[in-house]
Design a protein around this motif. Structure first.
Motif, PDB file in Angstrom:
ATOM      1  N   LEU A  64       1.806  -0.201  -1.222  1.00  0.00           N
ATOM      2  CA  LEU A  64       0.779  -0.984  -1.798  1.00  0.00           C
ATOM      3  C   LEU A  64      -0.362  -0.004  -2.121  1.00  0.00           C
ATOM      4  N   GLY A  65      -0.302   1.180  -1.994  1.00  0.00           N
ATOM      5  CA  GLY A  65      -1.203   2.482  -2.155  1.00  0.00           C
ATOM      6  C   GLY A  65      -2.567   2.057  -1.631  1.00  0.00           C
ATOM      7  N   ILE A 106      -6.739   2.395   4.686  1.00  0.00           N
ATOM      8  CA  ILE A 106      -6.133   2.109   5.885  1.00  0.00           C
ATOM      9  C   ILE A 106      -5.479   3.691   6.309  1.00  0.00           C
ATOM     10  N   PHE A 107      -6.023   4.153   7.485  1.00  0.00           N
ATOM     11  CA  PHE A 107      -5.847   5.537   7.659  1.00  0.00           C
ATOM     12  C   PHE A 107      -4.899   5.862   8.698  1.00  0.00           C
ATOM     13  N   ASP A 108      -4.757   4.907   9.939  1.00  0.00           N
ATOM     14  CA  ASP A 108      -3.977   5.240  11.039  1.00  0.00           C
ATOM     15  C   ASP A 108      -3.550   3.664  11.696  1.00  0.00           C
ATOM     16  N   GLN A 164       4.667   1.058   6.008  1.00  0.00           N
ATOM     17  CA  GLN A 164       5.462   1.260   4.816  1.00  0.00           C
ATOM     18  C   GLN A 164       4.655   0.159   3.744  1.00  0.00           C
ATOM     19  N   ARG A 165       3.894  -0.645   4.321  1.00  0.00           N
ATOM     20  CA  ARG A 165       3.180  -1.658   3.341  1.00  0.00           C
ATOM     21  C   ARG A 165       2.011  -0.760   2.851  1.00  0.00           C
ATOM     22  N   ILE A 166       1.449   0.088   3.717  1.00  0.00           N
ATOM     23  CA  ILE A 166       0.194   0.770   3.166  1.00  0.00           C
ATOM     24  C   ILE A 166       0.795   1.709   2.125  1.00  0.00           C
ATOM     25  N   SER A 216      -7.706  -4.764   2.249  1.00  0.00           N
ATOM     26  CA  SER A 216      -7.064  -4.045   3.221  1.00  0.00           C
ATOM     27  C   SER A 216      -7.099  -5.187   4.470  1.00  0.00           C
ATOM     28  N   TRP A 217      -7.675  -6.015   4.661  1.00  0.00           N
ATOM     29  CA  TRP A 217      -7.573  -7.265   5.392  1.00  0.00           C
ATOM     30  C   TRP A 217      -6.092  -8.056   5.119  1.00  0.00           C
ATOM     31  N   PHE A 218      -5.943  -8.224   3.848  1.00  0.00           N
ATOM     32  CA  PHE A 218      -4.966  -8.739   3.334  1.00  0.00           C
ATOM     33  C   PHE A 218      -3.376  -8.300   3.897  1.00  0.00           C
ATOM     34  N   VAL A 219      -3.559  -6.897   3.491  1.00  0.00           N
ATOM     35  CA  VAL A 219      -2.471  -5.998   3.700  1.00  0.00           C
ATOM     36  C   VAL A 219      -2.008  -6.013   5.324  1.00  0.00           C
TER      37      VAL A 219
END
Length: 212
Positions: A67-68, A73-75, A62-64, A113-116
């Motif tokens: 946050l676009g 982040i693919f899988d 959901q976050r991916i 991406s690390w932060f997400v």
């Protein structure tokens, strides 16, 4: 000498024309080597609170989306495999987590991406050295994916070598012994029982024995 030529023999460009105007128009993505590419993504192991793996998977997806971050982040996967267990004296097939307390994420790691991932609820961190995520080896990923997609489930045998057991069925019923070998693929257990004054290996179906 022509008045429009310079002393070096080169033509002067009109002041209103610059190099940007005469250079070919090329999309930035071709020049920019930092543009994320899916084929550059690696698999990383994420540590979570035990028992919350599926919730983390759901929340992170959901976050991916919100946050676009689909381009980095693919899988997101909770690694599971099919296991045969015994319930009520019958074999049943269940999905079992391969690594409880962990999920896998295929991604390109940068600050965003690390932060997400790191700030998803119930995520405790990346597996790695300090704060630096370490990607999984390709061979390890291949082995894990093979386990996850195996059509023939393994037997879940809650025994270890040297466990004391009693044979509950068959010609050796009521004999006691200890576990010598376990073959989860075939659902077989080799039990060392005392017969004729010496230990003798007996191969049994795991349904035929009971742990003492």
């Amino acid at each position: 000498m022509d008045e429009q030529q310079t002393h070096s023999g080169e033509m002067d460009l009109p002041e209103e024309i610059g190099m940007a105007d005469i250079a070919p128009s090329v999309p930035k993505a071709i020049h920019d080597e930092t543009v994320p590419r899916k084929e550059d993504a690696r698999w990383y192991t994420i540590h979570t609170y035990a028992g919350y793996e599926n919730a983390v998977e759901r929340n992170l997806k959901q976050r991916i989306e919100s946050l676009g971050m689909e381009g980095k982040i693919f899988d997101v996967v909770v690694p599971t495999e099919k296991k045969i267990r015994v319930k009520g004296g019958k074999r049943v097939v269940e999905e079992e987590k391969i690594y409880p307390g962990y999920i896998l994420v295929r991604m390109i790691v940068d600050d965003d991406s690390w932060f997400v991932v790191r700030n998803t609820p119930r995520v405790t961190g990346f597996v790695g050295s300090g704060n630096t995520p370490v990607p999984m080896e390709e061979s390890e990923v291949a082995t894990l994916m093979k386990r996850m997609t195996a059509e023939v489930p393994k037997h879940r045998i809650d025994l270890v070598k040297d466990d004391q057991v009693v044979i509950a069925d068959g010609p050796f019923k009521d004999l006691e012994g200890k576990v010598g070998e376990i073959d989860e693929d075939r659902g077989k257990v080799k039990v060392m029982v005392s017969m004729f004054g010496r230990e003798t290996p007996v191969e049994l179906d795991f349904l035929q024995i009971r742990k003492l």
